[in-house]
Design an enzyme around this catalytic site. Sequence first.
Site, PDB file in Angstrom:
ATOM      1  N   HIS A 164       0.838  -1.220   0.000  1.00  0.00           N
ATOM      2  CA  HIS A 164       0.000   0.000   0.000  1.00  0.00           C
ATOM      3  C   HIS A 164       0.865   1.260   0.000  1.00  0.00           C
ATOM      4  CE1 HIS A 164      -3.346  -2.674   1.390  1.00  0.00           C
ATOM      5  NE2 HIS A 164      -2.343  -3.236   2.061  1.00  0.00           N
TER       6      HIS A 164
ATOM      7  N   GLU B 168       9.318   9.268 -16.554  1.00  0.00           N
ATOM      8  CA  GLU B 168       7.925   9.696 -16.775  1.00  0.00           C
ATOM      9  C   GLU B 168       7.450   9.320 -18.173  1.00  0.00           C
ATOM     10  OE1 GLU B 168       7.235  13.874 -14.959  1.00  0.00           O
ATOM     11  OE2 GLU B 168       9.391  13.601 -15.089  1.00  0.00           O
TER      12      GLU B 168
ATOM     13  N   LYS C 239      15.695  22.008  -9.427  1.00  0.00           N
ATOM     14  CA  LYS C 239      15.030  20.772  -9.856  1.00  0.00           C
ATOM     15  C   LYS C 239      15.843  19.892 -10.788  1.00  0.00           C
ATOM     16  CE  LYS C 239      10.800  20.146 -10.006  1.00  0.00           C
ATOM     17  NZ  LYS C 239       9.428  20.059 -10.493  1.00  0.00           N
TER      18      LYS C 239
END
Length: 466
Positions: A162, A296, A289
């Site tokens: 989970h 992705e 960043k």
Amino acid sequence: MSEKKASNEMWGGRFASGPAAIMEAINASIGFDKKLYAQDIAGSLAHADMLAEQGIIARADQKKIAHGLNTILSEIEAGTFTFSTRLEDIHMNVESRLAELIGPAAGRLHTARSRNDQVAVDFRLWTKRELTRTADALKALISAFLDKAETHAATVMPGFTHLQTAQPVTFGHHCMAYVEMFGRDLSRVRDAIERLDESPLGAAALAGTGFPIDRHRTAAALGFREPTRNSIDSVSDRDYALEFLSVAAICATHLSRLAEEIVIWSTPQFAFVRLSDQFSTGSSIMPQKKNPDAAELVRAKTGRINGHLVGLLTVMKGLPLAYSKDMQEDKEAVFDAAETLDLMIAAMTGMIGDMTVNTEAMKRAAGSGFSTATDLADWLVREAGLPFREAHHVTGRAVAMAEAQKKGLEKLSLADLQSLNPAITEDVFSVLSVNASVRSRKSFGGTAPAEVKRQIRYWRKRLQKA
Ligand code: ARG
């Protein structure tokens, strides 16, 4: 009346010569099936040779045909061949050029053959080659994982269910989970090759032919195991394309799960891995960043491959036997899926090989979230003779106590633990550390470093034969 005028204006701009041009546009496949040129020529070379061998055409004509086909092959490869939409597809483009090059002998090539078996043999050959390439790419990816697993056989990290911290595992073990997944993909690829390895050439339009052809000879010449056994099925079957797409979709789905993990792991909050500059990008506005774009995009491209599978299943599902033109729509799906999957596997192989593992961050996280609670419960069963359900309950109270004291389970005092169950002794601390926890899980396929190393040895051997 005004409606008629509007539709005429609509077509008019795009199609200069009316309905015939629209027909040509919807009918032509040369824009994409030119990719099959090498397979088409190989199929024709084998067919012509067999026709000559069987005395169906003259050897002299076959020689001219072979010479002409080889010339066409070099023209296409040199980029000097002119493909024409008017000639519809790769088969007619090649045959028409053959006639220009060698004259009337070209007309003998299509004896005992139809475009229906021709396209089937071309596409099988192409798909077979692509599956073989996929197998090689998967082997490289598995190797990259085996190397990472070897280095990190004893590197601890939290295991999740989970996406909540569950039990400590080793990063090597986690890597080996992907080895199993991509190993199954590899075996699916091999199975798919095995099943498609039959030549449909000679099925002709659908019923076979009255000419004394030798289908075993063309099958062998083209590297197929044997000829297909039913001429109707030969020209209407596209299972091999569907199978390629389903194998690709499952593999892409595995890659996508991995991509998702990499996206999570590379966040500053997790900081489990650092991607190399080669496989990440910066932000044009936020200097701090480092984005996992390659991961992705692997995740996103999975949607494309899954879409192609559903697309072709839908094309095929209502078709009566044997050939229908609908089947021309099989190619773009498979071509795009093959190219996409190739890129995805290559990107992942690069990312895995290059990424830096932050063992400190993994270790810190492995010890948080009371990840050794199950070890405490197991100890109570083993050493204090409690039934597991009761041990689970005692452990739950220990976790609540540690939470209240804002510390880890291993930092609770013996007195506190004994207040929960008097049978607890000093020995319990030997299982509460993360390292002890992973070392103890040496059941077959478990996370203990020694077991992980055993599985790595198994896979290195198996990969040599895969
Ligand atoms: N371009 C066609 C295809 O890909 C070749 C087969 C054409 N056969 C036919 N009977 N029209 O399906």
